[in-house]
Structure formats: structure tokens, C-alpha cells
Design an enzyme around this catalytic site. Structure first.
Site, short mmCIF file in Angstrom:
data_model
loop_
_atom_site.label_atom_id
_atom_site.label_comp_id
_atom_site.label_asym_id
_atom_site.label_seq_id
_atom_site.Cartn_x
_atom_site.Cartn_y
_atom_site.Cartn_z
N GLU A 89 10.03 -2.23 16.90
CA GLU A 89 9.50 -1.62 18.12
C GLU A 89 9.87 -2.38 19.39
OE1 GLU A 89 5.33 -1.16 17.30
OE2 GLU A 89 5.64 0.81 16.37
N GLU A 120 7.96 -11.14 -4.23
CA GLU A 120 7.25 -12.12 -3.41
C GLU A 120 7.06 -13.46 -4.11
OE1 GLU A 120 2.55 -11.58 -3.85
OE2 GLU A 120 3.52 -9.83 -2.97
#
Length: 304
Positions: A89, A120
Site C-alpha cells: 500500500e 515458518e
């Protein structure tokens, strides 16, 4: 040790069991929504308590970005996706070059839309991804992990620090390895979730707010905002083109036709159009004056 005792002994507050919600599955829709909404308020409280740490992170990161450094985000699961969102963004909102906002997520791009099991847990991959992004002394790594113990994230931090980058860590648990490993630790202590262990809830909300605050504050300090106007937005669609026009009109008091003419002359750059109108100069001169102040519209206008 039994599975039950291991769960009970987990010191991470985000993995705890909240005794207030043991009958969650018996609630009506209205009561469920009220419960979730009330619990989200703790995310705001956690961020409020972290304001000094967030401010310190912004101050530490600013000089590196002023010298051309990059924002690098590292996370897994929900935390990784929030990093991708924040990085993405920055370009339409502030015209921040996409190559200067790099999001690393355990499992790669596939993990943005689906769970990549086990990704992860690989610390070496975190190190490898940071090396692959060519992270160096001018960069800022923002590492996000609700647990504060995610191996991928810890590997990314270790490699970034070894490369001389500034490291910022966001964790929802106190006393975690992540907070101990980074230059700028930020604790977002949201406590146990309504649904035990589901850190996509208020832990994720607190992370989203904190990431917004860090990146937005940095963009303001870098001159991407004039007053409270996003004068470096990139008008890539009809909605943003209309917003750009309104911003120029609001900032200068110009009528629509004058603002549109200036915007067109400035190649759609809101900040340049504002300087053109306020100082009655052409686009080239406006760009020159902005360059002298590092792109800060207010300084450019006050210096004249």
C-alpha cells in the site's frame, strides 16, 4: 509430558486460555459479535502502551530511509500477510518505490493466499530470504511474529543484523527471543485470544495498527504529506485521479479548471501542482525547488 500439560505450560500469553470465553460456542450471533468486538479493544490498548517504542523505531529508521534505504518486512502466516499488505500500500498512497518496500513471507508468494505448512519453522530459509533480498546497512527490517518465537522470523533478523541493517521487531508476547534479538523491540501485549491461539484476531489487529503507524509516520517525516494531505499519492485509477484533483484544490484554493491544468502540467504529481499554483511557477521550477528540500512541500513553500 502430556500434550495437555505442554499446552498449559506454554508461557506465551497469545497461546493462553481466556476463562471468560469457555462457553463461546453456546452464544447467539449477537453475543458472539459483541464478544469479539469488545476483545478487539485490547488491541488499541496494546498499541497505546507501545507508543514510546513505536516512536523510537521511527526515529531510528528515518535516517536510513532518508539516505535511500529500504523497508524490508519479514513474517509468517497472518503476520507475514500483514507485512505484504503494508508494503504494497505504500506505493499507491505515497508513491514509495515498490523496490524500496520488500515483503518476505515464510513460504513465498504462495503463502499470501494459502497456508504453507512448516514454512515458518525453517530458520535457515529466513536467513536465505534476507540474503536473497540483498539486505544491507542502509535498510530497515521490520520483523513481525505474534509468538515472538517464529524460527523463520528469527533467522531473518539474525541475517539482517549480520548485514548491518536496522531491525525492528513486533511481538505480542513479552520476554520473547524476537524482542531480545532486534535493535528496536515493540511489545504489543494483547493477551489470550477469544478463540485460544487464534492470533489473526486482536494480535493481528494490533500488528496491523502498529505497521500502519510506523510506515505512515515515516512517510510524513519523509515529506510525503503536506499538512495532513497525501500529496505524493499515485493516481492509478479514476477514484485516485478525482482525489488528486480535490487535494490540489483544497491545498491551494484553486478552482477545478486551474487545479486540473496544474495537475496535467505536473504530470499528475499533486505536490508539484500545489507548488506550481502557490508560487506561480512552472512544473520544472516547482520540481527544482522541491528537490532542494528533499521533496518537503511545506519547507519549499515556507522558504520562498
Amino acid at each position: 509430558m502430556t500434550t495437555e500439560s505442554r499446552l498449559t505450560d506454554d508461557p506465551r500469553r497469545t497461546e493462553g486460555f481466556d476463562p471468560r470465553h469457555t462457553h463461546l460456542d453456546l452464544l447467539s450471533s449477537l453475543a458472539l459479535v459483541r464478544t469479539f468486538a469488545d476483545d478487539q479493544q485490547q488491541a488499541l490498548s496494546a498499541v497505546d502502551a507501545a507508543v514510546p517504542a513505536l516512536s523510537a523505531a521511527v526515529e531510528a529508521a528515518l535516517p536510513r530511509l532518508e539516505r535511500g534505504g529500504r523497508l524490508i518486512y519479514a513474517g509468517a502466516g497472518t503476520s507475514g500477510r500483514l507485512g505484504v499488505l503494508d508494503a504494497t500500500e505504500l506505493t499507491p498512497t505515497f508513491s514509495w518505490p515498490p523496490e524500496r518496500a520488500v515483503a518476505l513471507i515464510a513460504g513465498g508468494d504462495r503463502a499470501i493466499r494459502e497456508a504453507v505448512e512448516g514454512a515458518e519453522d525453517d530458520q535457515d530459509t529466513g536467513r536465505t530470504d534476507v540474503r536473497g533480498a540483498l539486505v544491507g546497512p542502509g535498510d530497515v527490517l521490520i520483523a513481525v511474529a505474534a509468538s515472538g518465537t517464529t524460527p523463520y522470523v528469527l533467522g531473518a533478523v539474525a541475517q539482517a543484523r549480520a548485514a548491518g541493517a536496522l531491525t525492528v521487531g513486533l511481538s505480542n508476547n513479552p520476554g520473547t527471543p524476537l524482542l531480545a534479538a532486534v535493535d528496536c523491540p515493540v511489545l504489543l501485549d494483547t493477551g489470550p485470544e477469544v478463540i485460544s491461539g487464534s492470533t489473526r484476531l486482536k494480535a493481528g489487529t494490533a500488528q496491523k495498527i502498529a505497521l500502519n503507524i510506523i510506515s505512515s509516520a515515516l512517510m510524513v517525516r519523509l515529506g510525503k504529506v503536506y499538512g495532513n494531505l497525501m500529496v505524493d499519492l499515485r493516481a492509478t485509477n479514476t477514484k485516485l485521479e478525482a482525489r488528486a484533483l480535490r487535494l490540489v484544490m483544497h491545498a491551494t484554493g484553486a478552482d477545478e479548471s486551474s487545479a486540473l491544468r496544474a495537475l496535467n502540467g505536473a504530470g499528475g504529481k499533486v505536490k508539484t501542482a500545489i507548488v506550481m499554483l502557490k508560487l506561480s511557477v512552472g512544473s520544472a521550477e516547482a520540481e527544482r525547488r522541491l528537490a532542494l528540500t528533499g521533496g518537503h512541500a511545506r519547507i519549499t513553500l515556507e522558504d520562498c
